[in-house]
Enzyme design. Structure first.
Site, PDB file in Angstrom:
ATOM      1  N   ARG A 114      16.070  17.728  60.110  1.00 36.36           N
ATOM      2  CA  ARG A 114      17.625  17.118  59.023  1.00 36.36           C
ATOM      3  C   ARG A 114      17.011  17.848  57.640  1.00 36.36           C
ATOM      4  O   ARG A 114      17.805  18.051  56.659  1.00 36.36           O
ATOM      5  CB  ARG A 114      17.345  16.008  59.008  1.00 36.36           C
ATOM      6  CG  ARG A 114      18.713  15.394  58.250  1.00 36.36           C
ATOM      7  CD  ARG A 114      19.173  13.852  58.078  1.00 36.36           C
ATOM      8  NE  ARG A 114      18.135  13.028  59.271  1.00 36.36           N
ATOM      9  CZ  ARG A 114      16.985  12.100  58.407  1.00 36.36           C
ATOM     10  NH1 ARG A 114      17.219  12.650  57.156  1.00 36.36           N
ATOM     11  NH2 ARG A 114      16.587  11.478  59.412  1.00 36.36           N
ATOM     12  N   TYR A 163      44.673  20.891  50.624  1.00 33.75           N
ATOM     13  CA  TYR A 163      44.066  19.895  51.862  1.00 33.75           C
ATOM     14  C   TYR A 163      44.154  19.256  52.100  1.00 33.75           C
ATOM     15  O   TYR A 163      43.848  18.034  51.416  1.00 33.75           O
ATOM     16  CB  TYR A 163      42.722  20.876  52.612  1.00 33.75           C
ATOM     17  CG  TYR A 163      42.338  20.275  54.146  1.00 33.75           C
ATOM     18  CD1 TYR A 163      42.949  20.982  54.643  1.00 33.75           C
ATOM     19  CD2 TYR A 163      41.372  20.062  54.020  1.00 33.75           C
ATOM     20  CE1 TYR A 163      43.465  20.303  55.921  1.00 33.75           C
ATOM     21  CE2 TYR A 163      40.943  19.629  55.750  1.00 33.75           C
ATOM     22  CZ  TYR A 163      41.877  20.305  56.487  1.00 33.75           C
ATOM     23  OH  TYR A 163      41.899  20.127  57.989  1.00 33.75           O
ATOM     24  N   ASP A 215      37.256  23.631  44.826  1.00 35.52           N
ATOM     25  CA  ASP A 215      37.044  23.746  46.114  1.00 35.52           C
ATOM     26  C   ASP A 215      38.213  25.352  46.127  1.00 35.52           C
ATOM     27  O   ASP A 215      39.019  26.275  45.787  1.00 35.52           O
ATOM     28  CB  ASP A 215      38.151  22.980  47.278  1.00 35.52           C
ATOM     29  CG  ASP A 215      38.113  23.398  48.148  1.00 35.52           C
ATOM     30  OD1 ASP A 215      37.773  25.016  48.926  1.00 35.52           O
ATOM     31  OD2 ASP A 215      38.159  22.927  48.927  1.00 35.52           O
ATOM     32  N   LYS A 254      36.324  28.985  57.111  1.00 31.27           N
ATOM     33  CA  LYS A 254      36.828  30.236  57.158  1.00 31.27           C
ATOM     34  C   LYS A 254      36.835  31.610  56.773  1.00 31.27           C
ATOM     35  O   LYS A 254      35.955  32.281  57.622  1.00 31.27           O
ATOM     36  CB  LYS A 254      37.840  29.258  55.961  1.00 31.27           C
ATOM     37  CG  LYS A 254      38.346  27.837  55.979  1.00 31.27           C
ATOM     38  CD  LYS A 254      39.060  27.822  57.173  1.00 31.27           C
ATOM     39  CE  LYS A 254      39.064  26.618  57.276  1.00 31.27           C
ATOM     40  NZ  LYS A 254      39.497  25.238  56.850  1.00 31.27           N
TER      41      LYS A 254
HETATM   42  O1  P1T Z   1      37.753  22.353  58.317  1.00 31.09           O
HETATM   43  P1  P1T Z   1      36.955  21.815  56.824  1.00 31.09           P
HETATM   44  O2  P1T Z   1      35.397  23.391  57.352  1.00 31.09           O
HETATM   45  O3  P1T Z   1      35.888  20.277  56.835  1.00 31.09           O
HETATM   46  O4  P1T Z   1      36.995  22.467  55.329  1.00 31.09           O
HETATM   47  C1  P1T Z   1      37.924  21.591  54.959  1.00 31.09           C
HETATM   48  C2  P1T Z   1      39.147  21.816  53.874  1.00 31.09           C
HETATM   49  C3  P1T Z   1      38.647  22.250  52.391  1.00 31.09           C
HETATM   50  N1  P1T Z   1      39.025  22.748  51.719  1.00 31.09           N
HETATM   51  C4  P1T Z   1      40.133  23.761  52.766  1.00 31.09           C
HETATM   52  C5  P1T Z   1      40.986  24.589  50.941  1.00 31.09           C
HETATM   53  C6  P1T Z   1      40.591  23.827  53.281  1.00 31.09           C
HETATM   54  O5  P1T Z   1      41.642  24.438  53.586  1.00 31.09           O
HETATM   55  C7  P1T Z   1      39.649  22.416  54.594  1.00 31.09           C
HETATM   56  C8  P1T Z   1      40.097  22.984  55.888  1.00 31.09           C
HETATM   57  N2  P1T Z   1      41.422  23.326  56.098  1.00 31.09           N
HETATM   58  C9  P1T Z   1      42.169  23.791  57.003  1.00 31.09           C
HETATM   59  C10 P1T Z   1      41.466  23.401  58.400  1.00 31.09           C
HETATM   60  C11 P1T Z   1      43.276  24.011  57.296  1.00 31.09           C
HETATM   61  O6  P1T Z   1      44.061  24.570  57.528  1.00 31.09           O
HETATM   62  O7  P1T Z   1      43.760  24.066  56.039  1.00 31.09           O
END
Ligand code: P1T
Length: 379
Positions: A46, A98, A170, A195
């Site tokens: 961890r 998001y 972000d 992504k």
């Molecule tokens: O899904 P995660 O890895 O926890 O990330 C969250 C997140 C944070 N910031 C942005 C701009 C994002 O688009 C996302 C996650 N978004 C999607 C799952 C979506 O389909 O828009």
């Protein structure tokens, strides 16, 4: 090192034990010590893991930052960032973001005393009006999810810095290939590496990168103390994905441009949100702070109903109807009922997220197939 070389080599080195060129997956929970405290730099997985350490270095290098801190998801990264603050502190956030981040702020952190305001930051001049003596951080996405608004990072830094406010970006939609917020004055950059960085829709991951040692030390502490860490196999997949980011992004941009122009000419489409159009309200800033316009876009139908949107989403053959974005395969989504369903309808509509809005993550398939698919689905 130039970009392409950096993504392949920076921050990583062959495995010291074997010479393996690819960082091995150190699938272990603990590390044997010669005697208590006498070890090779690793005690418990961890706290540290060699696969994760290399990934953190590589991610930091990709964003021209010194410190990279990895988490089990993008939201885990954002959640950990929120722990830098105390009850009563305010965070000024963009109003197009998001839905999961909005939910984390409103439904989780407000209960612990943090305060959030959601404002349109594509009008930078208006930002100062919303700052109070309690504002500790400006949080923004650019391009925003899902309306592809562009926020001027440099101008936000010019507002935040003199006021002693942190600026966090972000950078998920742009990826490090298209935009490097730290170079534009941000203190913190965050990615849902799920992504574009991962790029193959096979891993969930988040990271924070900063040049501020004090923030980095706090985040390393929280990473270990709270424990939202990624597993080593996920780190391996991210290390692999990063090596082809530049090649994928070039194709995402090329395909994105062609699809955006096709949509714009379509008689059933009312409006296309893509920051590469010269008449996009923030195109000039996009051109200044980004190296391309990417493959993310959204569009509104003339028949502005949920039903009309659902019909399109149910008709595509290549675009897969799914949440997420940034993978090699094209995805189609309906923010109002999927990724942004956690935002109340009135608030969504007030911010411009209409019922028929359809979001595309344009992949790297043959663009002619993508356009034909949309043509038959929109009708
Ligand atoms: O899904 P995660 O890895 O926890 O990330 C969250 C997140 C944070 N910031 C942005 C701009 C994002 O688009 C996302 C996650 N978004 C999607 C799952 C979506 O389909 O828009």
């Amino acid at each position: 090192m130039r970009t392409a070389t950096k993504y392949i080599h920076a921050g990583v080195h062959p495995d010291p034990a074997t010479g393996a060129i690819m960082t091995p997956i150190y699938q272990t929970s603990t590390f044997v010590q010669d005697s208590p405290g006498k070890h090779k730099g690793y005690e418990y997985a961890r706290t540290h893991n060699p696969t994760r350490s290399q990934l953190q270095n590589a991610l930091a290098a990709a964003e021209n930052g010194q410190y990279g801190i990895s988490f089990g998801s993008g939201l885990a990264a954002t959640d950990t960032l929120m722990k830098l603050f105390k009850p009563g502190d305010e965070i000024l956030s963009t109003n197009d973001l998001y839905g999961g981040t909005y939910r984390l702020m409103r439904k989780v952190w407000e209960d612990y005393g943090l305060k959030f305001r959601f404002v349109d930051m594509s009008d930078v001049a208006g930002i100062s009006r919303h700052l109070t003596s309690a504002t500790k951080m400006i949080w923004l996405e650019t391009p925003t999810n899902p309306l592809i608004r562009i926020i001027d990072i440099r101008a936000c830094a010019a507002i935040a810095k003199p006021a002693g406010i942190l600026l966090a970006v972000d950078n998920t939609f742009a990826s490090p290939y298209l935009q490097n917020p730290l170079d534009l004055g941000a203190d913190i950059v965050m990615h849902s590496a799920t992504k574009y960085i991962g790029g193959h829709s096979d891993v969930v991951h988040g990271c924070v990168i900063t040049n501020n040692k004090q923030i980095a030390d706090q985040l390393y502490f929280l990473q270990n103390a709270c424990g939202a860490v990624p597993g080593p196999q996920d780190c391996f997949l991210l290390l692999r994905g990063l090596k082809t980011l530049h090649v994928r992004m070039q194709r995402h941009c090329e395909n994105g441009e062609k699809v955006a122009h096709f949509l714009r000419r379509h008689p059933r489409v009312a409006k296309v949100h893509w920051c590469g159009f010269e008449d996009h309200p923030n195109h000039r800033i996009a051109k200044e702070q980004m190296r391309g316009f990417g493959g993310m876009m959204s569009f509104e139908l003339k028949d502005n109903t949920v039903e009309a949107a659902i019909k399109v989403l149910s008709s595509t053959q290549i675009f897969a109807c799914a949440e997420s974005l940034g993978g090699v395969e094209s995805l189609i989504g309906h923010p109002a009922s999927m990724t942004h369903a956690s935002i109340p309808r009135e608030e969504r509509i007030a911010n411009g997220l209409v019922d028929s809005l359809i979001r595309l993550s344009v992949g790297i398939e043959d663009v002619n197939d993508l356009i034909e698919d949309l043509k038959q689905a929109i009708g």
